[in-house]
Scaffold this active site. Structure first.
Site, PDB file in Angstrom:
ATOM      1  N   ASP A 490      -2.542  -8.008   3.621  1.00 13.98           N
ATOM      2  CA  ASP A 490      -2.880  -7.406   4.797  1.00 13.98           C
ATOM      3  C   ASP A 490      -4.381  -7.683   5.438  1.00 13.98           C
ATOM      4  O   ASP A 490      -5.244  -8.314   5.039  1.00 13.98           O
ATOM      5  CB  ASP A 490      -2.862  -5.759   4.632  1.00 13.98           C
ATOM      6  CG  ASP A 490      -1.698  -5.208   4.228  1.00 13.98           C
ATOM      7  OD1 ASP A 490      -0.598  -5.943   4.547  1.00 13.98           O
ATOM      8  OD2 ASP A 490      -1.523  -4.019   3.551  1.00 13.98           O
ATOM      9  N   ASP A 806      -0.740  -0.906   1.746  1.00  5.60           N
ATOM     10  CA  ASP A 806      -1.392   0.362   1.819  1.00  5.60           C
ATOM     11  C   ASP A 806      -0.680   1.564   2.063  1.00  5.60           C
ATOM     12  O   ASP A 806      -0.840   2.771   1.935  1.00  5.60           O
ATOM     13  CB  ASP A 806      -2.786   0.457   2.359  1.00  5.60           C
ATOM     14  CG  ASP A 806      -2.739  -0.002   3.808  1.00  5.60           C
ATOM     15  OD1 ASP A 806      -1.428  -0.197   4.395  1.00  5.60           O
ATOM     16  OD2 ASP A 806      -3.807  -0.336   4.271  1.00  5.60           O
ATOM     17  N   ASP A 810       5.014   0.088   2.904  1.00  6.63           N
ATOM     18  CA  ASP A 810       4.865  -1.063   2.096  1.00  6.63           C
ATOM     19  C   ASP A 810       5.662  -1.009   0.539  1.00  6.63           C
ATOM     20  O   ASP A 810       5.531  -1.965  -0.120  1.00  6.63           O
ATOM     21  CB  ASP A 810       3.248  -1.680   1.959  1.00  6.63           C
ATOM     22  CG  ASP A 810       2.773  -1.906   3.241  1.00  6.63           C
ATOM     23  OD1 ASP A 810       3.488  -2.461   4.079  1.00  6.63           O
ATOM     24  OD2 ASP A 810       1.487  -1.618   3.530  1.00  6.63           O
TER      25      ASP A 810
END
Length: 1021
Positions: A490, A806, A810
């Site tokens: 990310d 997070d 996900d």
């Protein structure tokens, strides 16, 4: 010893094929189905291994001490018992609720709630009443207490400011209603480990042999001389047992500590009017807890307020059903997960007064989990054990044959056994000595400590990784991380500092200078903008005020605290710069419906009704997406204008310009709605907020700087053969700018192939995705599903994939990846539970440290194997050759036991706990099917055996004088250059096993295919 060199590794991605291809095509080099009945039982997948595979390797392992060998593996029987306990507790709760419904049906005329005679001091309700009401989901009892507001009054809780939260208040509540803890089963004591170490079959035989040897020795040679052999064997066995027990006990303590860390969830509560983070164990009855998507419900309670609050109760009810919670269905159960929406809850029961507490107290949370490397080492130990047992049996037969045929002599040349002349006592004594030597060879040859060396190095690595801000949830992830060939990361908070600030803002056609200057804006625009900021948020602002106490007035310093996600905090801080009074702004209108932020839609919305009954629907989200929904825009004077194509293109150009400066762009828009178009309260649950015909209010650009250490970390990954890919929800320009800044892209790579949008990748079919996946360095405007598709495509082409995440959405990608890495600060509990490792500081450099530790695990195990095999081979060869040639063994039982002590336990402690070196990150990833004993290790092994055989004196053991000490030192010095020269002996790339198998006859087609596969693998390496 020359065992410091790690093997020449090959990228793990080219080793995945045997796991991934279908059974029909899955044949090894001999044409055998590697997943059929003849498959290697010691080969298991890193994640989600079938129970049948786990059972099969246990049955195939040669084990002399099952309690020790299988201590740190999954107890399959205990797992079944845990599931039965869960079912019983769930059934118990359902029976109680059903009984309550029958009781209420028969007693409808009685509406009086009986209060206990004794209530907790200072509270209007007792622990038992709260527990029964919450456990039974008794809505009528809640109404009799005055609903949520009445219940809060009984618990002395302010629904706006929470409890006082000082030490006295917390202590009083814990004493009255219990703490949010449950009794944990105590870990095993040191004496249990000592007892388990004593259960080794070979050690038991040696203890018996030592006793017999002691008795016969004293009887034949007298007490002065006869006690040496028996006592020395017993002492050596005792030392082996104690050192083994101490080592295992320390590992157990480390695992207990790590287990406690995993359970210590942080929860957001309001105390004294301020939102703060506390441990789940510090929650008390009366606390007001904030819940958002992905959170775990920390205790039993009732909903105070919520918007689209959906709870996944499958962990408690066993049913995969999402339950909506509101004022009519307010009861929440501890241990459940928030599937959607957000809200606040009032805690009514904690600890053992909850079903979750009863469940957790009934089952023990073990770290027992076999890892692929651990299982493979069990295979190695089984193979070595079979060889050792065969050698011991041969030595036993040879020694017995020579002894009873009169070919065994004493040191003075006299024959030990003479038929009809040697006494029975002497014959038994001689036989016991031979048996002791054979059993001791088995002790040395069967490496019970070899699989435990993995546990030792994993326990050590896990403890050290905690210091490096990484909490390991699954042991197998440690070793799999050493094979990672790509990391999908990310952006926000991982590659960047997660410290967003609004640096540019545009309202109408005016660029505000500075970003919080409202002087040029009309009151209408400011009012709409501040309403959208204050109401359409999941964050909060705490403004310190004058607080009246019973005895005096305390004046605060006027400080302001902003809480929420990095994006929310940046927007709220910008609102404060616009002179927003958060509490006042919230009080001017009421929220009637919320559409929480969605990773697919990339926007969040809220409908509010003002005091004049006007309904405004506010939206905020990705700038280009919100802009595409707008049909008009608001000028600085408050007048609306049509969104012409030219104006839309002008705004798109502004967004692109901000994105090229690595700014995240957020747009604010709204629309008016007639009150008659708003559904009734009952129908609002499924109401989709209108997001068409919006009016654009403004656009902001937020800067989130890259972490200063990220560029070096990315560069280190490149040198280590690990490709870093950035997967972000930002637009293409922002993503490209950040990737260039972080070093993920360089100017030569910033092409169309390296950068792709999620929607484009999503539109490809499976084959096209696999073709482009390896070229992708940046995926922009991606959804969690796009990340999942990328992970699947990379795995299919052979990569070992690590993924960071997070959010709750996900979770599928984290679950699918070979290694799921969740974020400890911004990560939700759902994401953490789906991950294998939690990065506690959300920092990408910590991810790279995990890679180092993963490689270190493999390297340390290989050092230990090389050391153990050297000693094993040398000891076995020496004793076999000596037994066959002379009838005597130069290494007696005591010496072999000391060798075993050093090799099996102390050697593991020394070699399995070496920290990682920078050299590990200059090699390619370790192949997942890389042989544990590589060609380089075989070379080193043979060199060391030669050194031991020809440069050491093992025919007798004598006290060393200064001359012999000098000789020993000279021998040691001579061994160093020999070992050094040995390092330059070239080894083939093809593994020794494959070279041997090539000698076997096989079909021409199969041989040609094997040769082609080898050429492909070598060219890629």
């Amino acid at each position: 010893m020359a065992g410091g060199q790690a093997p020449e590794a090959s990228p793990g991605r080219y080793q995945r094929r045997r796991d991934e291809i279908d059974d029909d095509d899955c044949a090894d080099v001999l044409g055998i189905d590697v997943r059929g009945p003849d498959a290697d039982p010691f080969d298991i997948p890193a994640k989600r291994a079938p129970v049948e595979r786990l059972r099969r390797w246990r049955q195939a392992a040669l084990v002399l001490n099952a309690s020790r060998r299988f201590r740190y593996t999954l107890d399959l029987k205990k797992e079944e018992e845990k599931e039965q306990i869960r079912r019983k507790i769930r059934a118990h709760a359902q029976v109680i609720r059903a009984a309550l419904l029958f009781k209420e049906a028969g007693e409808k005329q009685n509406h009086d709630t009986e209060l206990p005679e004794i209530l907790p001091r200072g509270f209007g309700i007792g622990e038992e009443q709260l527990t029964v009401m919450t456990r039974d989901h008794n809505y009528s009892a809640l109404q009799e207490y005055g609903g949520v507001k009445g219940l809060a009054n009984l618990l002395k809780t302010n629904l706006e400011k929470g409890i006082h939260g000082d030490e006295a208040d917390l202590s009083c509540r814990a004493n009255a209603f219990g703490p949010n803890r449950y009794p944990r089963k105590k870990g095993r004591s040191f004496w249990v480990f000592l007892w388990e170490a004593c259960q080794d079959v070979t050690l038991v035989i040696l203890i018996i042999a030592a006793v017999i040897s002691l008795v016969l020795g004293i009887a034949t040679e007298g007490i002065k001389e006869g006690w040496y052999d028996g006592t020395s064997i017993a002492f050596a066995v005792f030392l082996v047992i104690v050192v083994t027990a101490v080592s295992d006990y320390k590992q157990s303590l480390q695992f207990q500590h790590l287990n406690e860390e995993k359970q210590n969830i942080q929860v957001e509560v309001i105390r004294g009017g301020r939102w703060i983070q506390v441990s789940i164990f510090d929650i008390v009855v009366g606390d007001i807890v904030a819940l958002k998507i992905g959170d775990q419900v920390p205790a039993d309670g009732v909903v105070i307020s919520g918007h689209s609050l959906a709870i996944d109760e499958s962990s408690m009810t066993g049913e995969s059903k999402i339950v909506m919670k509101d004022q009519k269905s307010p009861f929440l159960m501890a241990g459940c997960k928030v599937a959607d929406g957000f809200g606040t809850m009032l805690v009514t029961a904690v600890g053992l007064n909850t079903e979750w507490g009863l469940l957790m107290a009934s089952i023990s949370e073990d770290n027992n989990e076999e890892t692929p490397l651990q299982v493979r080492l069990n295979g190695v130990a089984t193979f070595i054990g079979i060889v050792g047992l065969s050698a011991a049996a041969m030595v036993l037969v040879v020694l017995f044959a020579r002894y009873f045929t009169g070919h065994t002599t004493n040191s003075d040349g006299s024959v030990q056994f003479v038929k009809r002349h040697t006494s029975v006592k002497s014959a038994i004594f001689g036989s016991i000595k031979i048996l002791t030597v054979a059993v001791t060879i088995v002790v040395v040859a069967v490496p019970e400590g070899l699989p435990l060396a993995v546990t030792l190095t994993l326990a050590y690595s896990m403890r050290k990784m905690m210091a490096d801000k990484a909490l390991v949830r699954r042991l197998s992830a440690c070793e799999t991380m050493g094979s990672a060939t790509t990391i999908c990361s990310d952006k926000t908070g991982t590659l960047t500092l997660s410290q967003m600030t609004v640096v540019q803002s545009i309202v109408g056609e005016v660029k505000l200078q500075p970003a919080g200057n409202v002087d040029k804006l009309s009151p209408t625009v400011v009012s709409l903008l501040l309403e959208g900021i204050a109401q359409n948020t999941s964050g909060s602002v705490f403004e310190a005020q004058v607080m009246l106490c019973s005895h005096h007035t305390t004046t605060k310093d006027g400080s302001v605290e902003v809480t929420g996600s990095p994006t929310e905090k940046a927007i709220l801080s910008w609102g404060l710069d616009l002179r927003m009074k958060f509490a006042e702004e919230r009080s001017r209108s009421s929220i009637i419906h919320v559409s929480p932020f969605n990773s697919e839609k990339k926007r969040a919305g809220v409908a509010v009704v003002a005091r004049d009954s006007d309904v405004h629907v506010h939206w905020k989200g990705a700038a280009e997406i919100v802009l595409s929904l707008c049909t008009s825009w608001l000028d600085v004077d408050g007048s609306p204008h049509e969104m012409t194509p030219d104006k839309a293109n002008q705004l798109k150009k502004l967004i692109e310009d901000m994105a090229e400066q690595s700014l995240r762009c957020i747009a604010f828009a709204y629309r008016n709605l007639d009150l008659k178009d708003v559904p009734s309260e009952e129908q609002r649950i499924n109401w989709q907020l209108p997001d068409n015909e919006l009016t654009l209010i403004g656009i902001i650009g937020m800067k989130d700087p890259c972490r200063p250490e990220v560029r070096d970390a990315v560069e280190l990954c490149k040198k280590a053969g690990v490709k870093v890919r950035m997967v972000t929800g930002d637009n293409l320009k922002t993503a490209k700018a950040i990737a260039l800044e972080c070093g993920i892209l360089d100017d030569s790579e910033a092409s169309a192939q390296a950068i792709i949008e999620g929607r484009v990748f999503r539109a490809y079919d499976d084959t096209e995705r696999e073709n482009v996946a390896d070229k992708i360095s940046v995926m922009a405007r991606s959804s969690p599903n796009d990340k999942l598709l990328l992970v699947k495509a990379l795995k299919k082409i052979g990569h070992v994939v690590a993924v960071t995440g997070d959010g709750t959405n996900d979770a599928p990608a984290l679950h699918e990846a070979d290694i799921g890495l969740s974020m400890g600060i911004q990560g939700t509990e759902v994401a953490k539970e789906s991950s294998d490792i939690i990065i506690l500081d959300d920092n990408f450099s910590s991810v790279v440290k995990v890679v180092r530790w993963g490689r270190s695990v493999y390297a340390n195990i290989q050092k230990f194997i090389q050391f153990q095999l050297t000693v094993n081979v040398a000891a076995l060869v020496i004793n076999i050759v000596a037994a066959v040639s002379s009838g005597n063994v130069p290494l007696n039982a005591v010496q072999l036991l000391w060798v075993n002590l050093i090799m099996d336990t102390l050697g593991a402690l020394a070699l399995a706990t070496e920290p990682p070196t920078d050299q590990l990150m200059r090699r390619p990833p370790v192949g997942r099917r890389e042989p544990l004993v590589t060609n380089i290790m075989w070379r080193n092994l043979f060199i060391q055996v030669i050194i031991i055989e020809f440069l050491g004196k093992f025919t007798s053991t004598v006290r060393l004088n200064w001359k012999l000490w000098l000789v020993s030192i000279v021998i040691a010095f001579l061994s160093w250059p020999l070992a050094f020269v040995g390092k330059f002996i070239p080894v083939p790339r093809t593994q020794l096993k494959d070279l041997i198998l090539r000698c076997w006859p096989k079909s021409g087609e199969s041989a040609a295919q094997q040769t082609q596969d080898d050429r492909i693998a070598e060219s890629r390496v």
